[in-house]
Enzyme design. Structure first.
Site, short mmCIF file in Angstrom:
data_model
loop_
_atom_site.label_atom_id
_atom_site.label_comp_id
_atom_site.label_asym_id
_atom_site.label_seq_id
_atom_site.Cartn_x
_atom_site.Cartn_y
_atom_site.Cartn_z
N ASP A 118 0.89 -1.16 0.00
CA ASP A 118 0.00 0.00 0.00
C ASP A 118 0.93 1.22 0.00
O ASP A 118 2.11 1.10 0.35
CB ASP A 118 -0.88 -0.01 1.25
CG ASP A 118 -1.67 1.27 1.42
OD1 ASP A 118 -2.31 1.70 0.45
OD2 ASP A 118 -1.61 1.84 2.53
N MET A 119 0.44 2.39 -0.39
CA MET A 119 1.31 3.56 -0.42
C MET A 119 1.15 4.41 0.84
O MET A 119 2.02 4.42 1.71
CB MET A 119 1.07 4.41 -1.67
CG MET A 119 2.05 5.58 -1.78
SD MET A 119 1.81 6.60 -3.26
CE MET A 119 0.29 7.45 -2.85
N ASP A 120 0.04 5.13 0.94
CA ASP A 120 -0.13 6.09 2.04
C ASP A 120 -0.19 5.37 3.38
O ASP A 120 -1.01 4.48 3.60
CB ASP A 120 -1.41 6.90 1.83
CG ASP A 120 -1.31 7.84 0.65
OD1 ASP A 120 -0.33 8.58 0.57
OD2 ASP A 120 -2.21 7.80 -0.22
N ASP A 175 -1.68 -0.69 6.06
CA ASP A 175 -1.89 -0.03 7.35
C ASP A 175 -3.36 0.10 7.70
O ASP A 175 -3.69 0.46 8.82
CB ASP A 175 -1.26 1.37 7.34
CG ASP A 175 -2.04 2.34 6.46
OD1 ASP A 175 -2.51 3.37 6.97
OD2 ASP A 175 -2.20 2.05 5.25
#
Length: 199
Positions: free
Chosen positions: A11-13, A169
């Site tokens: 995942d990025m953010d 997250d």
């Protein structure tokens, strides 16, 4: 922990990129501009939902009518992100793993952000070259918690879903990984990577 998998999906953010404050500031400015209340706990619960989806949920939640379209509000937020991103984003500790497995395993990013924004943020963080495909919410019919984002990542990497691991997250992202038939790892529990988005 990651050695047993053939491919890694980040995942990025809040996972590969520390961008919680970027999006908190951008969302706060956007919501204030359109007269939408800023409910911090509710915003945090929507982490991982694409911008337009978040806006639709907020308008329904607060029973609001606004003159702007969700596309106009999305464009406003994206403009704020572009203007301030370089002051806020940086890689998390997971950059170390992306560098460790570079050239050894296929790696991709599956994000609730839109692809162009994600590409820019990864570049600003100096880590775009570490990652292969970037799959944003605009590339799939159903974003997280649907499995579509991660399934497309696996397809683009040429690896079967059961051989991929997802680093996430958010609860929505971990649900998406499970629905894709992939192992999901909560980065807060496993790597102490905390997303400070609307804490």
């Amino acid at each position: 922990m990651l050695d047993k998998y053939q491919a890694i999906i980040f995942d990025m953010d809040g996972t590969l990129v520390d961008s919680g404050q970027l999006h908190e500031v951008a969302w706060t400015r956007t919501l204030e501009n359109y007269g939408i209340p800023v409910d911090r706990a509710f915003m945090r619960s929507l982490a991982g939902v694409p911008t337009k989806g978040t806006l639709d949920i907020l308008l329904e939640h607060f029973n609001l009518q606004v003159t702007a379209t969700s596309s106009e509000m999305n464009d406003y937020k994206e403009a704020v992100v572009r203007n301030i991103a370089k002051d806020y984003v940086k890689p998390t500790a997971l950059e170390e793993y992306a560098r460790r497995y570079l050239g050894q395993k296929p790696m991709s990013v599956g994000t609730g952000a839109y692809t162009a924004e994600a590409e820019s943020i990864l570049a600003w963080c100096g880590i775009r070259e570490l990652i292969g495909p970037v799959v944003g919410a605009d590339q799939v019919a159903n974003p997280k918690p649907s499995p579509d984002t991660f399934l497309l990542c696996a397809e683009l990497m040429g690896v079967s879903p059961e051989n991929c691991v997802v680093l996430e997250d958010s609860k929505l992202g971990l649900e998406a990984a499970e629905r894709a038939g992939m192992d999901g790892i909560d980065v807060l529990e496993a790597f102490s990577v905390r997303n400070d988005y609307f804490l």
